[in-house]
Design an enzyme around this catalytic site. Structure first.
Site, mmCIF file in Angstrom:
data_model
loop_
_atom_site.group_PDB
_atom_site.id
_atom_site.type_symbol
_atom_site.label_atom_id
_atom_site.label_comp_id
_atom_site.label_asym_id
_atom_site.label_seq_id
_atom_site.Cartn_x
_atom_site.Cartn_y
_atom_site.Cartn_z
ATOM 1 N N MET A 155 -5.265 0.950 -5.746
ATOM 2 C CA MET A 155 -4.881 2.257 -6.284
ATOM 3 C C MET A 155 -3.494 2.640 -5.803
ATOM 4 O O MET A 155 -3.311 3.072 -4.662
ATOM 5 C CB MET A 155 -5.911 3.311 -5.861
ATOM 6 N N ASP A 190 0.867 -1.186 0.000
ATOM 7 C CA ASP A 190 0.000 0.000 0.000
ATOM 8 C C ASP A 190 0.899 1.229 0.000
ATOM 9 O O ASP A 190 1.885 1.281 0.745
ATOM 10 C CB ASP A 190 -0.909 -0.014 1.238
ATOM 11 N N ASP A 191 0.540 2.215 -0.820
ATOM 12 C CA ASP A 191 1.344 3.439 -0.867
ATOM 13 C C ASP A 191 0.940 4.440 0.205
ATOM 14 O O ASP A 191 1.566 5.489 0.350
ATOM 15 C CB ASP A 191 1.252 4.087 -2.247
ATOM 16 N N ASN A 222 18.024 -62.241 -26.323
ATOM 17 C CA ASN A 222 18.592 -60.935 -26.672
ATOM 18 C C ASN A 222 19.664 -61.055 -27.749
ATOM 19 O O ASN A 222 19.716 -60.260 -28.691
ATOM 20 C CB ASN A 222 19.185 -60.273 -25.427
ATOM 21 N N GLU A 268 15.479 -60.664 -15.751
ATOM 22 C CA GLU A 268 14.437 -61.563 -16.252
ATOM 23 C C GLU A 268 13.778 -62.360 -15.139
ATOM 24 O O GLU A 268 13.180 -63.412 -15.377
ATOM 25 C CB GLU A 268 15.030 -62.521 -17.302
ATOM 26 N N ASP A 314 -3.117 -3.306 -2.175
ATOM 27 C CA ASP A 314 -3.951 -2.142 -2.461
ATOM 28 C C ASP A 314 -4.121 -2.001 -3.972
ATOM 29 O O ASP A 314 -3.194 -2.259 -4.746
ATOM 30 C CB ASP A 314 -3.301 -0.882 -1.882
ATOM 31 N N ASP A 367 12.651 -57.242 -24.795
ATOM 32 C CA ASP A 367 11.692 -56.437 -24.034
ATOM 33 C C ASP A 367 10.270 -56.927 -24.249
ATOM 34 O O ASP A 367 9.447 -56.950 -23.322
ATOM 35 C CB ASP A 367 11.800 -54.966 -24.441
ATOM 36 N N ASP A 369 12.048 -67.333 -13.259
ATOM 37 C CA ASP A 369 13.164 -66.874 -14.080
ATOM 38 C C ASP A 369 12.985 -67.379 -15.508
ATOM 39 O O ASP A 369 12.651 -68.554 -15.726
ATOM 40 C CB ASP A 369 14.485 -67.395 -13.508
ATOM 41 N N ILE A 370 13.214 -66.507 -16.499
ATOM 42 C CA ILE A 370 13.095 -66.897 -17.898
ATOM 43 C C ILE A 370 14.332 -67.707 -18.288
ATOM 44 O O ILE A 370 15.468 -67.260 -18.095
ATOM 45 C CB ILE A 370 12.965 -65.666 -18.812
#
Length: 458
Positions: free
Chosen positions: A55, A9-10, A340, A375, A53, A349, A332-333
């Site tokens: 103004m 505020d001024d 791969n 895996e 404010d 993937d 397990d794979i």
């Protein structure tokens, strides 16, 4: 409530008066006398609320507010515009500039403190969500402009509760200018359930012929329910209700409009609440998404090892309390490195993702399936004996080995098998590390015995 308030505020007497009142309530008060210094203070001190404010010479309050709200780093700071101008056009202009509230001088102490406390609580809640956002960034998860201000506030779903049919139709016609869906609930009986089931972005509640008691009770009920705890509430009241309207802010009401009601002010205040709700929802959605990224393996969609470790401990404690069995599959794979090397990592993937899907389809909804690493996969089966777990493992082994996996790198599909080790708690020992280690040992046996099998055998 400890918070830092910036007064802009001024007019020095106004600054001193507001500063004395807020300091008396133990707020940390800082001040600025013009727009540029206010913006510097905002950036330097990160206040919890700005009393601004309108103004002022040079840069007026509207421009200051627009700059605060237009900066992603400060847009979350509540701004209350304070002015001697009472025209509704000025209020609407301030609210549309992004102000969270608009107070007309002279401001009663009760109204001032109620508004300030309400907005400070909101700011502190938002700060917690923003802190979570910062934490997820530090952990390396992607950010998606979550600090960008919400600009759109139209086409929200609004619920209107009022026992007066005539009044509700009038308010609905006003709200329908901005919003396509305005749901009217006539009467307060059972309204909390109707509001909870409406999935609205804001609820507007009229005071009713009997005064504010039932509307305030409804507001309290809405705040008490988990599904509506964060739903913005805007009250419609009369001049004689001012004390209760200010108290309403203390029980969680976000804003109010006093009759005789200016239509544009109502729309502007609803827009403010919608913007705030959408910003809050975005922070919440981003947090949940990043939480999911922290706990889910991005390739397979299964939970990751971090989640498995934490959740397995919780499962074991719960099962131990009720003396119930727990079993675990370590999967397990077989010869995955050959997949791969022969077909490429993209095909590998694809194999991982396909096997993860088959695992998820072959276990129960309350079993925990996770990618353990590389895996390897783990399935935790609460309230399951070893015999039942072995049957599930055998079925899974046959399912995976019985159908080639289609990939872009192999025209005939890739034939893949898995080896599975199965363990269960024994002798009342619910140690999760032992359960995992026993399954790992059984998996090693299955590998040594020729793969594509389950150990121990059912």
């Amino acid at each position: 409530m400890s918070a830092r308030i910036l007064i802009v505020d001024d007019t020095l007497p106004s600054v001193k008066m507001l500063s004395a009142k807020l300091s008396g309530e133990y707020f940390d008060v800082i001040t600025a006398t013009d727009g540029l210094s206010a913006l510097e203070m905002v950036n330097e001190h990160n206040p919890d609320l700005v009393l601004l404010d309108v103004m002022m010479p040079g840069m007026d309050g509207y421009e200051v507010c627009e700059r605060i709200k237009g900066n992603p780093e400060t847009a979350h700071i509540p701004v209350v515009m304070v002015t001697a101008l009472s025209e509704s056009e000025e209020k609407v202009r301030g609210l549309d500039a992004g102000a969270d509230d608009f107070l007309t001088k002279p401001v009663s102490d009760m109204t001032l403190f109620a508004r300030v406390n309400s907005l400070v609580r909101l700011k502190q809640m938002m700060d917690q969500w923003r802190l979570r956002e910062e934490t997820t960034k530090m952990l390396g998860f992607p950010a998606e402009d979550e600090t960008e201000p919400i600009k759109g506030a139209g086409n929200a779903k609004v619920v209107l509760v009022d026992e007066s049919t005539i009044e509700s139709e009038n308010v609905k016609s006003i709200l329908s200018r901005d919003h396509d869906e305005v749901v009217v609930i006539n009467g307060f009986e059972g309204a909390q359930n109707a509001v909870a089931g409406a999935d609205a972005e804001v609820v507007v509640i009229g005071s009713g012929a009997a005064g504010m008691d039932r509307p305030l009770r409804l507001c309290s009920q809405i705040r008490a329910r988990e599904e509506t705890r964060l739903l913005p509430i805007l009250l419609l009241g009369d001049e004689e209700d001012m004390d209760q309207l200010d108290k309403a802010l203390d029980i969680g009401v976000n804003d109010y409009v006093v009759r005789p009601m200016d239509e544009n002010e109502l729309l502007a205040r609803v827009r403010t609440q919608v913007r705030r709700k959408r910003y809050q929802d975005r922070l919440h959605a981003n947090f949940l998404k990043n939480l999911s990224l922290a706990l889910v393996d991005s390739l397979t969609g299964l939970h990751n090892r971090r989640y498995l470790t934490t959740h397995l401990e919780a499962i074991m404690k719960r099962m131990a309390k009720d003396d119930k069995p727990v079993s675990l599959l370590m999967i397990d794979i077989d010869h995955f490195k050959g997949v791969n090397d022969t077909h490429g990592h993209a095909a590998g993937d694809r194999v991982l993702a396909e096997i993860a899907q088959k695992i998820a389809l072959n276990v129960r909804g309350f079993d925990l399936a996770a990618r353990y690493g590389g895996e390897e996969f783990v399935v935790v089966m609460p309230d399951t004996t070893l015999d039942v777990a072995l049957e599930v493992a055998e079925r899974l082994c046959l399912s995976i080995g019985g159908e080639p996996i289609e990939t872009d790198g192999a025209a005939e599909g890739i034939e893949v098998t898995v080896s599975i080790g199965v363990s269960a708690i024994s002798d009342g020992n619910y140690d999760p590390l032992i359960l995992v280690d026993d399954a790992d040992k059984e998996l090693y046996k299955a590998k040594n015995e020729g793969r594509n099998r389950v150990s121990p055998k059912s």
